[in-house]
Scaffold this motif. Sequence first.
Motif, PDB file in Angstrom:
ATOM      1  N   ILE A  39     -11.188  47.529  32.101  1.00  0.00           N
ATOM      2  CA  ILE A  39     -11.840  48.640  31.652  1.00  0.00           C
ATOM      3  C   ILE A  39     -12.124  49.762  32.579  1.00  0.00           C
ATOM      4  CG2 ILE A  39     -13.648  49.680  30.198  1.00  0.00           C
ATOM      5  CD1 ILE A  39     -11.912  48.285  28.665  1.00  0.00           C
ATOM      6  N   SER A  40     -11.360  50.800  32.610  1.00  0.00           N
ATOM      7  CA  SER A  40     -11.393  51.703  33.724  1.00  0.00           C
ATOM      8  C   SER A  40     -12.491  52.803  33.631  1.00  0.00           C
ATOM      9  CB  SER A  40     -10.263  52.715  33.985  1.00  0.00           C
ATOM     10  OG  SER A  40      -9.713  53.098  32.880  1.00  0.00           O
ATOM     11  N   ASP A  41     -13.125  52.889  32.267  1.00  0.00           N
ATOM     12  CA  ASP A  41     -14.310  53.968  32.117  1.00  0.00           C
ATOM     13  C   ASP A  41     -15.630  53.121  32.412  1.00  0.00           C
ATOM     14  OD1 ASP A  41     -15.834  55.641  31.519  1.00  0.00           O
ATOM     15  OD2 ASP A  41     -15.320  55.920  29.365  1.00  0.00           O
ATOM     16  N   PRO A  42     -16.320  53.522  33.424  1.00  0.00           N
ATOM     17  CA  PRO A  42     -17.595  52.820  33.700  1.00  0.00           C
ATOM     18  C   PRO A  42     -18.614  53.033  32.680  1.00  0.00           C
ATOM     19  CG  PRO A  42     -17.454  54.609  35.229  1.00  0.00           C
ATOM     20  CD  PRO A  42     -16.060  54.678  34.514  1.00  0.00           C
ATOM     21  N   ASP A  43     -18.550  54.000  31.926  1.00  0.00           N
ATOM     22  CA  ASP A  43     -19.501  54.324  30.891  1.00  0.00           C
ATOM     23  C   ASP A  43     -19.480  53.292  29.534  1.00  0.00           C
ATOM     24  OD1 ASP A  43     -20.310  56.414  32.292  1.00  0.00           O
ATOM     25  OD2 ASP A  43     -19.262  57.850  31.369  1.00  0.00           O
ATOM     26  N   ALA A  44     -18.155  52.685  29.558  1.00  0.00           N
ATOM     27  CA  ALA A  44     -17.756  51.756  28.207  1.00  0.00           C
ATOM     28  C   ALA A  44     -18.673  50.707  28.634  1.00  0.00           C
ATOM     29  CB  ALA A  44     -16.393  51.537  28.213  1.00  0.00           C
ATOM     30  N   HIS A  97     -17.133  51.577  22.345  1.00  0.00           N
ATOM     31  CA  HIS A  97     -16.923  53.036  23.340  1.00  0.00           C
ATOM     32  C   HIS A  97     -17.850  53.794  22.371  1.00  0.00           C
ATOM     33  CE1 HIS A  97     -15.725  56.620  25.489  1.00  0.00           C
ATOM     34  NE2 HIS A  97     -15.697  55.820  26.373  1.00  0.00           N
ATOM     35  N   THR A 101     -21.258  54.715  24.586  1.00  0.00           N
ATOM     36  CA  THR A 101     -21.497  56.016  25.037  1.00  0.00           C
ATOM     37  C   THR A 101     -22.121  57.158  24.368  1.00  0.00           C
ATOM     38  OG1 THR A 101     -19.510  56.726  24.390  1.00  0.00           O
ATOM     39  CG2 THR A 101     -19.432  55.544  26.418  1.00  0.00           C
ATOM     40  N   ALA A 107     -13.261  61.546  22.092  1.00  0.00           N
ATOM     41  CA  ALA A 107     -13.203  60.666  23.606  1.00  0.00           C
ATOM     42  C   ALA A 107     -13.398  59.162  23.379  1.00  0.00           C
ATOM     43  CB  ALA A 107     -14.582  61.158  24.354  1.00  0.00           C
ATOM     44  N   SER A 108     -13.688  58.595  22.399  1.00  0.00           N
ATOM     45  CA  SER A 108     -13.623  57.467  22.200  1.00  0.00           C
ATOM     46  C   SER A 108     -12.350  56.923  21.472  1.00  0.00           C
ATOM     47  CB  SER A 108     -14.872  56.697  21.246  1.00  0.00           C
ATOM     48  OG  SER A 108     -15.975  57.213  21.796  1.00  0.00           O
ATOM     49  N   PHE A 111     -10.036  56.887  24.621  1.00  0.00           N
ATOM     50  CA  PHE A 111     -10.244  55.878  25.179  1.00  0.00           C
ATOM     51  C   PHE A 111      -9.737  54.654  24.715  1.00  0.00           C
ATOM     52  CE2 PHE A 111     -12.804  51.986  25.654  1.00  0.00           C
ATOM     53  CZ  PHE A 111     -12.663  51.648  26.988  1.00  0.00           C
ATOM     54  N   PHE A 115      -6.531  52.488  26.206  1.00  0.00           N
ATOM     55  CA  PHE A 115      -6.652  51.157  26.473  1.00  0.00           C
ATOM     56  C   PHE A 115      -5.598  50.400  25.801  1.00  0.00           C
ATOM     57  CE2 PHE A 115      -8.853  46.899  25.620  1.00  0.00           C
ATOM     58  CZ  PHE A 115      -8.796  46.474  26.843  1.00  0.00           C
TER      59      PHE A 115
END
Length: 158
Positions: A39-44, A97, A101, A107-108, A111, A115
Amino acid sequence: MDETRRNAWVVAAFAAALDLAVVVCAFGFVSLLADVDVISDPDAGVLVAPVAVGASVLAVLVTLGFRLAHPQRMTLTVVLTALTAWVALVVVAIVGHVLRTTGSVLASVLFGLGFGIGWFGLLVPAAAAFVASIAVLVARGRTGGMERPRWPWERDDE
């Protein structure tokens, strides 16, 4: 539950376990060799990927459990299993997500779709198709009269 249905669910359970093992192994190798995070998004957060993979494995179990009672149509079963595994992965990634978040739904969705079409997202349906093809062959053998392998002490060779 009749014998055919019971055999289908037993084969589906072993196939789901194999699917989980193949996905975890593939994720590890791709992450290690390409030096990328799953998972590249740290907020996830850290739970989105494991829960999404768990949902895809559950989708494989349910799909194969129902489809293997009549395993004559191999191509349809393999494609349907891969598709349900991918859809479950993407939907749970989107929901995870959104819950993590509390940002915008768009945005989700982006994402989750990102993914789903990335390396890790495409490994899930590939693993599901591989496992489903093996499961269909085993289910065909079981319905054709193939017996389970016996341990040496179970055989009456003497």
